[in-house]
Design a protein around this motif. Structure first.
Motif, PDB file in Angstrom:
ATOM      1  N   LEU A 239       0.867  -1.179   0.000  1.00 11.34           N
ATOM      2  CA  LEU A 239       0.000   0.000   0.000  1.00 11.34           C
ATOM      3  C   LEU A 239       0.903   1.228   0.000  1.00 11.34           C
ATOM      4  CD1 LEU A 239      -2.554  -1.131   2.739  1.00 11.34           C
ATOM      5  CD2 LEU A 239      -3.005  -0.976   0.287  1.00 11.34           C
ATOM      6  N   THR A 240       0.985   1.909  -1.137  1.00 12.25           N
ATOM      7  CA  THR A 240       1.881   3.045  -1.244  1.00 12.25           C
ATOM      8  C   THR A 240       1.118   4.300  -1.667  1.00 12.25           C
ATOM      9  OG1 THR A 240       2.409   2.531  -3.557  1.00 12.25           O
ATOM     10  CG2 THR A 240       3.834   1.567  -1.862  1.00 12.25           C
ATOM     11  N   ALA A 241       1.598   5.440  -1.196  1.00 17.74           N
ATOM     12  CA  ALA A 241       1.048   6.741  -1.563  1.00 17.74           C
ATOM     13  C   ALA A 241       2.091   7.793  -1.239  1.00 17.74           C
ATOM     14  CB  ALA A 241      -0.258   7.032  -0.813  1.00 17.74           C
TER      15      ALA A 241
ATOM     16  N   ARG B  65      -7.550   5.456  -2.452  1.00 17.55           N
ATOM     17  CA  ARG B  65      -7.785   4.356  -1.512  1.00 17.55           C
ATOM     18  C   ARG B  65      -6.541   4.039  -0.688  1.00 17.55           C
ATOM     19  NH1 ARG B  65      -9.552  -1.866  -3.026  1.00 17.55           N
ATOM     20  NH2 ARG B  65      -9.080  -2.740  -0.980  1.00 17.55           N
ATOM     21  N   ASN B  66      -5.382   3.924  -1.345  1.00 17.63           N
ATOM     22  CA  ASN B  66      -4.168   3.597  -0.589  1.00 17.63           C
ATOM     23  C   ASN B  66      -3.872   4.640   0.471  1.00 17.63           C
ATOM     24  OD1 ASN B  66      -3.859   1.317  -2.133  1.00 17.63           O
ATOM     25  ND2 ASN B  66      -1.845   1.850  -2.940  1.00 17.63           N
TER      26      ASN B  66
ATOM     27  N   GLN C 159      -0.407  12.882  -0.812  1.00 15.29           N
ATOM     28  CA  GLN C 159      -1.680  12.163  -0.866  1.00 15.29           C
ATOM     29  C   GLN C 159      -2.147  11.746   0.528  1.00 15.29           C
ATOM     30  OE1 GLN C 159      -0.443   9.074  -3.552  1.00 15.29           O
ATOM     31  NE2 GLN C 159      -1.266  10.089  -5.367  1.00 15.29           N
ATOM     32  N   ILE C 160      -1.188  11.311   1.360  1.00 13.51           N
ATOM     33  CA  ILE C 160      -1.547  10.861   2.704  1.00 13.51           C
ATOM     34  C   ILE C 160      -2.063  12.025   3.545  1.00 13.51           C
ATOM     35  CG2 ILE C 160      -0.652   9.874   4.848  1.00 13.51           C
ATOM     36  CD1 ILE C 160       1.406   8.357   3.049  1.00 13.51           C
ATOM     37  N   PHE C 161      -1.339  13.137   3.548  1.00 12.16           N
ATOM     38  CA  PHE C 161      -1.763  14.279   4.352  1.00 12.16           C
ATOM     39  C   PHE C 161      -3.054  14.885   3.824  1.00 12.16           C
ATOM     40  CE2 PHE C 161       2.634  14.224   5.908  1.00 12.16           C
ATOM     41  CZ  PHE C 161       2.412  14.480   7.257  1.00 12.16           C
ATOM     42  N   THR C 162      -3.238  14.869   2.512  1.00 15.83           N
ATOM     43  CA  THR C 162      -4.499  15.371   1.950  1.00 15.83           C
ATOM     44  C   THR C 162      -5.659  14.484   2.372  1.00 15.83           C
ATOM     45  OG1 THR C 162      -3.338  16.310   0.033  1.00 15.83           O
ATOM     46  CG2 THR C 162      -5.708  16.002  -0.181  1.00 15.83           C
ATOM     47  N   ALA C 163      -5.446  13.178   2.382  1.00 18.54           N
ATOM     48  CA  ALA C 163      -6.497  12.245   2.824  1.00 18.54           C
ATOM     49  C   ALA C 163      -6.878  12.506   4.273  1.00 18.54           C
ATOM     50  CB  ALA C 163      -6.037  10.805   2.636  1.00 18.54           C
ATOM     51  N   GLU C 164      -5.929  12.954   5.095  1.00 18.92           N
ATOM     52  CA  GLU C 164      -6.234  13.247   6.495  1.00 18.92           C
ATOM     53  C   GLU C 164      -7.216  14.398   6.654  1.00 18.92           C
ATOM     54  OE1 GLU C 164      -2.842  13.861   8.934  1.00 18.92           O
ATOM     55  OE2 GLU C 164      -2.360  11.731   9.046  1.00 18.92           O
TER      56      GLU C 164
END
Length: 397
Positions: free
Chosen positions: A101-103, A119-120, A107-112
């Motif tokens: 599972l990579t991002a 999805r990842n 992308q990770i901080f935006t998803a927060e």
């Protein structure tokens, strides 16, 4: 000469019966018949009261790694706040990467920020929350702690039951229909609660070499495989909880999963060796991963420190200005919006816009209107440093 590490009990197996209305081959008419076949499921030894004596060489390596972890944790001194948040997310991302599972950091901080994301990235955010839960519950190493970690990790996954042990056989290396012929069939689901209780009793002991105890607890947990999904990520969250409980770390999450990423094949081999009754390989690997993690994390801390120092040159404001508090939030949350910044600073959202605009003018933040999240601000320097950290973690040293 037999080494002390070989005294650990090997995995045993029990024969179980599998019944299905679907055969793996044959005419379609036959597939409606009930098929009954036998297969072997793992039967792990209980470990709650067992002695743990790795070889002298591996014990010495584990002691050195324990010292390295504690020294790094202590070296951050008064600068813990921004690094604690970034290292926690880096550990969650590395643990997820082991599961493919990579991002990107962006992308990770935006998803927060909430709403629909890739999805990842969303799954890595869930893993970050599970890691945080593990740290918060590190004084309570119980079966309930494990279930809480898994519940947070899997709460948005409708395909699996979050926070509940599996009630079905799980296997590796065969079709999804039958465990017959599988490379490895995990223990019968009826045995899981007692096995996890036993493992967590072992995890709470205070008479064992600390990092060796962490490594063996993790290997036993992965052998039990108590959930239908999320076992690896939950097991690595448990590893972090034990590092904190054993006081090898007290301030930050040292990204040991990032160390494991340098040799994922070796990680799988060490878990397989553990099931044969060999504790040295997993203790050695976790020790080496700890050294890798400390080196990689130290490089990240140095990069972030240099970035923060440059900000103080670029931004001009009175010493009592709220913009300095805003910068501290940016250091640990490099993608944010006005609501996020206001919540972190404990002020009304309308009061943070002057700070955001000042940081945009100084070149610290870039401003963009995103489709799902409205106006979003980001610092690309921190994001690049985090992506560089992830890239180093994925390279074999």
């Amino acid at each position: 000469m037999t080494s002390a590490s070989e005294a650990w009990p090997a995995l045993e197996f029990e024969e179980l019966r599998w019944q299905s209305r679907y055969a793996e081959s044959g005419p379609r008419a036959a597939r409606r018949d009930v098929v009954s076949e036998r297969y072997e499921a793992a039967l792990p030894p209980t470990i709650a009261q067992r002695s743990l004596r790795p070889s002298a060489e591996v014990a010495a390596l584990a002691d050195e790694a324990s010292t390295a972890l504690a020294r790094f944790d202590d070296s951050l001194g008064n600068e813990v706040a921004p690094f604690a948040a970034l290292l926690l997310r880096s550990e969650a991302a590395a643990s997820s990467q082991i599961e493919h599972l990579t991002a990107s950091a962006r992308q990770i901080f935006t998803a927060e920020l909430g709403g629909e994301g890739k999805r990842n990235a969303s799954e890595i955010v869930s893993n970050t929350r599970a890691m945080r839960t593990a740290i918060e519950l590190s004084d309570e190493l119980t079966t309930a702690t494990v279930l809480s970690m898994h519940e947070v990790l899997m709460e948005h996954d409708r395909r699996h039951e979050a926070g509940r042990f599996r009630e079905e056989p799980v296997r590796i290396g065969t079709s999804g229909r039958t465990p017959v012929g599988a490379e490895y069939v995990v223990p019968s689901w009826e045995r899981v609660p007692a096995l996890v209780d036993d493992t967590m009793t072992f995890a709470r002991r205070t008479d064992l070499p600390r990092l060796a105890q962490v490594a063996v607890t993790h290997a036993q947990f992965e052998t039990i495989h108590p959930f239908t999904d999320g076992n690896g990520r939950t097991g690595r969250a448990l590893l972090q909880a034990m590092l904190r409980s054993n006081e090898l770390t007290q301030n930050v999450t040292v990204p040991v999963s990032a160390g494991l990423l340098t040799d994922t094949a070796g990680y799988v081999d060490a878990l397989t060796a553990y099931r044969r009754g060999e504790v040295d390989p997993i203790i050695r690997l976790v020790s080496e991963a700890s050294f890798e993690a400390v080196g990689n994390a130290r490089e990240l801390v140095e990069e972030i420190s240099a970035i923060r120092a440059a900000w103080r040159t670029a931004v001009t404001a009175r010493s009592d200005s709220g913009v300095w508090r805003a910068l501290e939030v940016v250091a640990r949350q490099p993608v944010l919006n006005a609501s996020t910044l206001a919540a972190e600073m404990g002020v009304d959202p309308k009061n943070v816009y002057p700070h955001l605009e000042r940081l945009v003018e100084a070149g610290v933040l870039a401003k963009k209107n995103e489709y799902r999240h409205g106006v979003v601000y980001r610092n690309d320097e921190i994001l690049r440093a985090l992506d560089a950290f992830a890239a180093r973690a994925g390279r074999r040293s």
